[in-house]
Design an enzyme around this catalytic site. Structure first.
Site, PDB file in Angstrom:
ATOM      1  N   ASP A 178       0.912  -1.284  -0.064  1.00  0.00           N
ATOM      2  CA  ASP A 178      -0.009  -0.012  -0.083  1.00  0.00           C
ATOM      3  C   ASP A 178       0.773   1.468   0.166  1.00  0.00           C
ATOM      4  O   ASP A 178       1.911   1.268   0.928  1.00  0.00           O
ATOM      5  CB  ASP A 178      -0.741   0.012   1.287  1.00  0.00           C
ATOM      6  CG  ASP A 178      -2.174   1.003   1.357  1.00  0.00           C
ATOM      7  OD1 ASP A 178      -2.472   1.418   0.071  1.00  0.00           O
ATOM      8  OD2 ASP A 178      -2.403   1.361   2.251  1.00  0.00           O
ATOM      9  N   GLY A 219      -8.322   6.252   3.192  1.00  0.00           N
ATOM     10  CA  GLY A 219      -8.904   6.881   4.310  1.00  0.00           C
ATOM     11  C   GLY A 219     -10.475   6.570   4.790  1.00  0.00           C
ATOM     12  O   GLY A 219     -10.983   7.341   5.107  1.00  0.00           O
TER      13      GLY A 219
END
Length: 279
Positions: free
Chosen positions: A81, A208
């Site tokens: 990631d 997020g």
């Protein structure tokens, strides 16, 4: 079983659900996430952010990731990631990660395209899928490892052009979320999400996800997002468990942390409607 996200995203788009991508920082959190996935009989994307390589090396992550994935009866993706360093991303590919993200979202459009194409040209011949980001998902309150930055919404025009020029496999879009925690619940631009989802065919990713609000995340999963990243809520759940149960030794503390993080991840499987995969 160890798979790429491409297979899972086909299912997520067909079913209209999102697949959780919890970030791990050690072998224990990786093991916990796989156990939740197996209990629910659902897939999981094990994500390791480049900034967390201070806690676990790529070699260790690959070893344990393959071990848990190959033992699992459910599909497991091993994903790098927010890869920002080409050499790190390429090393992850060579070691056996099945999915990588090149995050050049803070660069200008042309540079982002160039960096993304470089990784794709390296990854695709090896059977590894690539995620990139257009727009920029900024940082919320107290998000470690990131300077606080403002989010920049993804435009439909940039998304279309980026996909055409790079042949990327999935695209992270900025529609109102931020990494880390918020002062309140963010406002998600669902209109922009729907416009992008209609304009491009590849799967969309939401970064997020933590503290973005269950209703927001539920709607994102139903309106075109195929993968949602979760980290801050998991570690905050662990801290809350410690504060409430007050374990008095290290072994009990580890149990509290594992149980708290597993409970949090299980909650998000429901929020993301991932259980519809088994219907």
């Amino acid at each position: 079983m160890l798979v790429t996200s491409k297979e899972l995203f086909k299912i997520s788009k067909e079913k209209g659900v999102a697949i959780p991508a919890p970030n791990f920082i050690d072998a224990q959190s990786m093991k916990d996430y796989v156990e939740v996935a197996e209990e629910l009989n659902l897939p999981v994307i094990l994500a390791l952010a480049e900034v967390h390589l201070e806690f676990i090396t790529l070699e260790e992550a690959t070893y344990f990731g393959k071990f848990y994935a190959e033992k699992a009866k459910v599909p497991v993706v091993l994903h790098l990631d927010h890869g920002m360093t080409p050499s790190v991303i390429k090393k992850a590919i060579d070691l056996g990660f099945t999915s990588v993200m090149i995050d050049a979202s803070q660069d200008d459009f042309e540079t982002n395209v160039k960096k993304t194409k470089e990784i794709i040209e390296y990854a695709h011949p090896k059977g590894v899928v690539v995620e990139a980001e257009i727009g920029h998902v900024g940082s919320g309150v107290n998000y470690e490892n990131h300077e606080e930055t403002d989010s920049q919404y993804t435009t439909v025009e940039d998304a279309i052009r980026f996909v055409e020029e790079t042949n990327v496999d999935s695209l992270a879009v900025s529609i109102g979320t931020a990494h880390g925690m918020y002062k309140g619940v963010p406002e998600i631009n669902f209109e922009r999400l729907n416009e992008i989802a209609k304009a491009i065919e590849i799967p969309l990713v939401l970064h997020g996800g933590s503290s973005s609000g269950d209703d927001n995340l539920n709607q994102c999963s139903l309106q075109g997002i195929s993968k949602i990243n979760i980290f801050s809520d998991l570690v905050n759940a662990a801290q809350k468990g410690i504060d409430e149960e007050k374990p008095n030794n290290y072994l009990d503390l580890k149990k509290v942390v594992s149980n708290s993080m597993k409970k949090c991840l299980k909650h998000y499987y429901g929020v993301f409607c991932t259980n519809k995969i088994n219907e």
